[in-house]
Structures are given as C-alpha cells and as structure tokens.
Write an enzyme that holds these catalytic residues in place. Structure first.
Site, PDB file in Angstrom:
ATOM      1  N   ASN A  47       0.832  -1.206   0.000  1.00 24.80           N
ATOM      2  CA  ASN A  47       0.000   0.000   0.000  1.00 24.80           C
ATOM      3  C   ASN A  47       0.866   1.255   0.000  1.00 24.80           C
ATOM      4  O   ASN A  47       0.396   2.336   0.333  1.00 24.80           O
ATOM      5  CB  ASN A  47      -0.912   0.012   1.229  1.00 24.80           C
ATOM      6  CG  ASN A  47      -1.815  -1.208   1.263  1.00 24.80           C
ATOM      7  OD1 ASN A  47      -2.379  -1.589   0.246  1.00 24.80           O
ATOM      8  ND2 ASN A  47      -1.924  -1.839   2.418  1.00 24.80           N
ATOM      9  N   HIS A 135     -14.729  -2.741   4.188  1.00 22.23           N
ATOM     10  CA  HIS A 135     -13.601  -3.484   4.762  1.00 22.23           C
ATOM     11  C   HIS A 135     -13.999  -4.285   6.015  1.00 22.23           C
ATOM     12  O   HIS A 135     -14.898  -3.882   6.763  1.00 22.23           O
ATOM     13  CB  HIS A 135     -12.535  -2.447   5.153  1.00 22.23           C
ATOM     14  CG  HIS A 135     -11.207  -3.020   5.510  1.00 22.23           C
ATOM     15  ND1 HIS A 135     -10.793  -3.160   6.817  1.00 22.23           N
ATOM     16  CD2 HIS A 135     -10.190  -3.464   4.729  1.00 22.23           C
ATOM     17  CE1 HIS A 135      -9.567  -3.661   6.832  1.00 22.23           C
ATOM     18  NE2 HIS A 135      -9.176  -3.854   5.578  1.00 22.23           N
ATOM     19  N   GLU A 179     -16.565   3.252   2.128  1.00 20.90           N
ATOM     20  CA  GLU A 179     -15.176   3.607   1.850  1.00 20.90           C
ATOM     21  C   GLU A 179     -15.219   4.624   0.717  1.00 20.90           C
ATOM     22  O   GLU A 179     -16.214   4.675  -0.006  1.00 20.90           O
ATOM     23  CB  GLU A 179     -14.394   2.364   1.400  1.00 20.90           C
ATOM     24  CG  GLU A 179     -14.011   1.471   2.552  1.00 20.90           C
ATOM     25  CD  GLU A 179     -13.450   0.120   2.126  1.00 20.90           C
ATOM     26  OE1 GLU A 179     -12.632   0.074   1.196  1.00 20.90           O
ATOM     27  OE2 GLU A 179     -13.841  -0.885   2.733  1.00 20.90           O
ATOM     28  N   SER A 183     -11.288  -1.048  -1.292  1.00 21.78           N
ATOM     29  CA  SER A 183      -9.975  -1.686  -1.219  1.00 21.78           C
ATOM     30  C   SER A 183      -9.808  -2.872  -2.162  1.00 21.78           C
ATOM     31  O   SER A 183      -8.689  -3.188  -2.535  1.00 21.78           O
ATOM     32  CB  SER A 183      -9.682  -2.120   0.217  1.00 21.78           C
ATOM     33  OG  SER A 183     -10.688  -2.980   0.690  1.00 21.78           O
ATOM     34  N   ASP A 209     -14.494   5.978   5.139  1.00 20.80           N
ATOM     35  CA  ASP A 209     -13.146   5.444   5.360  1.00 20.80           C
ATOM     36  C   ASP A 209     -12.310   5.733   4.110  1.00 20.80           C
ATOM     37  O   ASP A 209     -12.558   5.169   3.046  1.00 20.80           O
ATOM     38  CB  ASP A 209     -13.255   3.934   5.629  1.00 20.80           C
ATOM     39  CG  ASP A 209     -11.911   3.275   5.900  1.00 20.80           C
ATOM     40  OD1 ASP A 209     -10.867   3.868   5.567  1.00 20.80           O
ATOM     41  OD2 ASP A 209     -11.911   2.150   6.426  1.00 20.80           O
ATOM     42  N   HIS A 212      -7.708   4.162   1.345  1.00 20.43           N
ATOM     43  CA  HIS A 212      -6.986   4.031   0.069  1.00 20.43           C
ATOM     44  C   HIS A 212      -6.975   5.310  -0.751  1.00 20.43           C
ATOM     45  O   HIS A 212      -6.550   5.306  -1.900  1.00 20.43           O
ATOM     46  CB  HIS A 212      -7.564   2.879  -0.743  1.00 20.43           C
ATOM     47  CG  HIS A 212      -7.385   1.574  -0.061  1.00 20.43           C
ATOM     48  ND1 HIS A 212      -6.187   0.891  -0.066  1.00 20.43           N
ATOM     49  CD2 HIS A 212      -8.219   0.861   0.723  1.00 20.43           C
ATOM     50  CE1 HIS A 212      -6.310  -0.197   0.659  1.00 20.43           C
ATOM     51  NE2 HIS A 212      -7.525  -0.256   1.163  1.00 20.43           N
ATOM     52  N   LYS A 243      -0.664   3.550   4.962  1.00 25.03           N
ATOM     53  CA  LYS A 243      -0.693   3.241   3.535  1.00 25.03           C
ATOM     54  C   LYS A 243       0.102   4.302   2.767  1.00 25.03           C
ATOM     55  O   LYS A 243       1.316   4.318   2.862  1.00 25.03           O
ATOM     56  CB  LYS A 243      -2.137   3.051   3.097  1.00 25.03           C
ATOM     57  CG  LYS A 243      -2.640   1.710   3.666  1.00 25.03           C
ATOM     58  CD  LYS A 243      -4.085   1.408   3.489  1.00 25.03           C
ATOM     59  CE  LYS A 243      -4.336   0.018   4.062  1.00 25.03           C
ATOM     60  NZ  LYS A 243      -5.705  -0.214   4.491  1.00 25.03           N
TER      61      LYS A 243
END
Ligand code: PLP
Length: 386
Positions: A47, A135, A179, A183, A209, A212, A243
């Site tokens: 990541n 996630h 998210e 992910s 979230d 990423h 990440k």
C-alpha cells in the site's frame, strides 16, 4: 468429545483443499523491490502507493533532526493515563488544520478506529447502513455494536434511499458507512450523492473510510472528500497513516464534540498503549510534505489511467477508477497460479481469495505505485495482456 487441535487441523485441511490457505511469506525489501524465492520483483502488492515508505531520502531527513530525547519508541501507557505525548497533539492539530475541521483524533490503527468508533457511537435503537463491500474492520465494528445493521448493494443509491426512507423514522440515529476508494475493487463511492441523501434526514450521519485515498486524492492529498468538496459534510472522515503516508496508525477528523465523545467511549482508544511517539512524529513529518506531493499523485493517476485504458481496449471488465486494479480470475487455485506466474516474471502480485472477497471472485490485485518507471509500466501491461 472432539480434540481441539484436530479440529484446527481439519479446518486448515479444508482451507487448503479450497485453495484458500493463508501462510506468511518471507520477503526482503529493497525500495520498491522485494526479494523472495531467489527472485527480485517489483512490489505491486503493498500500500506504499506514493513510494514514500521506499524513499530513503525522506527517512534520512527525518533522522537528521532526531535526538535520543525525541526518539521515543514507547508511549508506555494509554493516552488517557500518561501516554499522551505532545507528538500526538501536534499530529492532531496538523490534521485538523489541513482538513479545516474542528478536531482530529489519532488511533493505533485503522482496524482499531473502525472497530472502536462504530460500537461507541451507536445504541440498540440505532441502525448502521453499510455498503456491501466495506472493509472487514468496519464489519467487525458493526458486529461489536449493539445497533442493528444492514448492508446496501454496492454503491446503489436507490437501495440506500429506500432503506433510509423506510428506517429513518423508526430509529434514533442512522449511520451510513462507506469507503471512498474500495480496497478490493478500486472503484469509488458516489460521495456527493451520499451527502445529499444524508442531508434529507436530520438523524443520519455519514462515516467515510479514506484508507486508500488519503495521500492520493484531492489538491492537497487529503482524499476523495477533498476532491469532491464535501469534507465539512462528513461526520466521521477516517484515514489510515500506514498506507500512502508510509507510517502507522489512523485518524478521524470530526467536530470537537465528536472527538470528546470518542475519547470517552472508544474502547480500542482507551484500553490500549498509545502508538510510539516517534511514529506520531514521523506521521507529522510526512503529513507536512503531503500538500507538495502533487507530482507523485499525478504520476500515479497517469499510470492508473494507462492501465484502465489498456483493459478497456482488451474488453477486460474492471470496475476500478483508481490505482487499485483487480483482475478477476474467479477460481482461487487459478488465481494463485496466475499470481505465481507474474512473480516468476518479476512482479510481486498476489491472489486475493475468499473470505477477503466473495466466493468465486478470486482475483489478482495490482496496487500501482507512483515510483514505477515507464519501462516497468510497459512490462506490466504486457503481463496483464497475456
Ligand atoms: C487497511 C484498511 C484499514 C485498516 O487500517 P490499518 O491501519 O491497516 O489497521 C481500514 N479500512 C480500510 C478500507 C483499509 O483498507
């Protein structure tokens, strides 16, 4: 009567027969490369999206100004006891200032944040509505909460709208959970629309979230909410520091009242030793440089678009609109075989299998990184085209 160790062995045999057994692999790192099984490979599974963890110069500069007094490898207690080193306050102040929010709170990991916040902010009379693909840490957070929860079809606003209309009047609070960049599929949530939906109901809050997307999206790298101009409308904006920003830990930016509430209620915040202060210092160091890293962000964007385009031309279905690019294989054993083949050709790619992804959707997951050279990119494209 069952022998517990035999039960474990049986479970492992079953996983192995399905091609889903996980093992820890040994790897040596050298910048963006990784050595395993005598092979040097470009790491397309980490990541480290901006190549910052692989960047020696960045670390050297940080170390230059570090004295033994600053180098605190342990906080020696929870932040609520004696572990609240100034490095945490500095990091949180910097985060809140960057985001333009009233406050920020740092957690030991994204897993801790997600499993801690959801149970802390909900009661039995509340409802959590989460995207189907969120996630595992968010799922565990829902499981630990006393609230009822339900997952809406992935990125399906109509489904969510219907659920909200039906349930909003019947519950104290509703939390929508998503998210920003997903992910496993690398696609994006319709954040502006989610904000609009949330605003139709006074008792609905939004939890995003950005694991990423933090570091990668938006003018200053703050994430998709910055890109979409909706930071102020998100009630819990979470990001991870392990990440793109090459450190460890996680944060949520929020109102002051939210922060005060979380400090008093999040169990993985209260009952754990705080991160090493030196890690908070390092996070602060990287964070400070983040707004200036638009060249790296652009590079990653260019590489990602190039691969999306190649996949489109080859009529390969791929939901990704980001640097996370899944190549759907289906069967787990076949996915593992394809991953090993790419490894033999110098690219460290891994198969992602159930239960991380739904049954029958095993895939290769390519994480592109900003430090890939043009020549490497051409070889990745050749590999993918096979
Ligand atoms: C990685 C990840 C987490 C967990 O963060 P850690 O800091 O690694 O514990 C949470 N949410 C999402 C979407 C993630 O990808």
């Amino acid at each position: 009567m069952n022998n517990p160790y035999e039960s474990m062995q049986t479970a492992l045999h079953e996983l192995s027969a399905q091609g889903n057994l996980r093992t820890l692999s040994h790897a040596l790192h050298e910048g963006r490369y990784l050595y395993a099984a005598g092979q040097k490979m470009l790491n397309l599974s980490s990541n480290d999206y901006l190549g910052l963890a692989a960047n020696l110069e960045l670390r050297a500069r940080f170390l230059e100004n570090l004295t033994p007094e600053d180098f605190l490898p342990s906080s020696s207690s929870s932040r609520l006891l004696t572990g609240n080193h100034p490095a945490f306050d500095e990091l949180e102040t910097a985060l809140a200032r960057l985001y333009g929010t009233e406050s920020a709170l740092v957690f030991n990991s994204g897993y801790d944040a997600n499993t801690g916040i959801l149970p802390a902010i909900t009661e039995a009379e509340d409802l959590i509505l989460a995207d189907k693909l969120v996630h595992a840490s968010l799922i565990d957070g829902m499981r630990l909460s006393r609230a009822r929860w339900h997952r809406f079809k992935h990125n399906d606003l109509h489904h969510l709208d219907r659920l909200l209309a039906e349930h909003a009047p019947k519950h104290r609070h509703i939390i929508i959970v998503t998210e920003s960049i997903f992910s496993m599929d690398g696609d994006e949530a319709p954040l502006s629309k989610l904000v609009q939906l949330k605003q139709l109901h006074p008792n609905v809050l939004l939890y995003v979230d950005e694991a990423h997307a933090f570091g990668l999206r938006g003018h200053r790298g703050l994430g998709c909410c910055e890109e979409k101009g909706c930071i102020g409308e998100v009630d819990f904006l979470a990001g991870t520091l392990g990440k793109a920003t090459a450190s460890a830990g996680a944060f949520v930016v929020c109102r002051q009242v939210t922060r005060d509430y979380l400090v008093n209620h999040v169990r993985p915040f209260i009952f754990t030793t705080a991160l090493p202060p030196v890690i908070a210092k390092w996070s602060r160091h990287v964070l400070h440089l983040l707004p200036e890293m638009s060249e790296r962000r652009q590079r990653l964007n260019t590489l990602s678009r190039r691969l999306h385009q190649v996949l489109r031309e080859q009529k390969v279905k791929c939901p990704s609109t980001s640097h996370i690019i899944p190549l759907l294989i289906g069967d787990s054993a076949r996915a593992v075989y394809r991953a090993e083949e790419m490894q033999r050709h110098g690219f460290y790619v891994r198969a992602v299998r159930p239960p991380t992804v739904p049954e029958g959707t095993a895939r290769l997951r390519l994480s592109l990184r900003a430090d890939i050279t043009d020549e490497e990119m051409e070889r990745i494209i050749e590999e993918v085209a096979k």
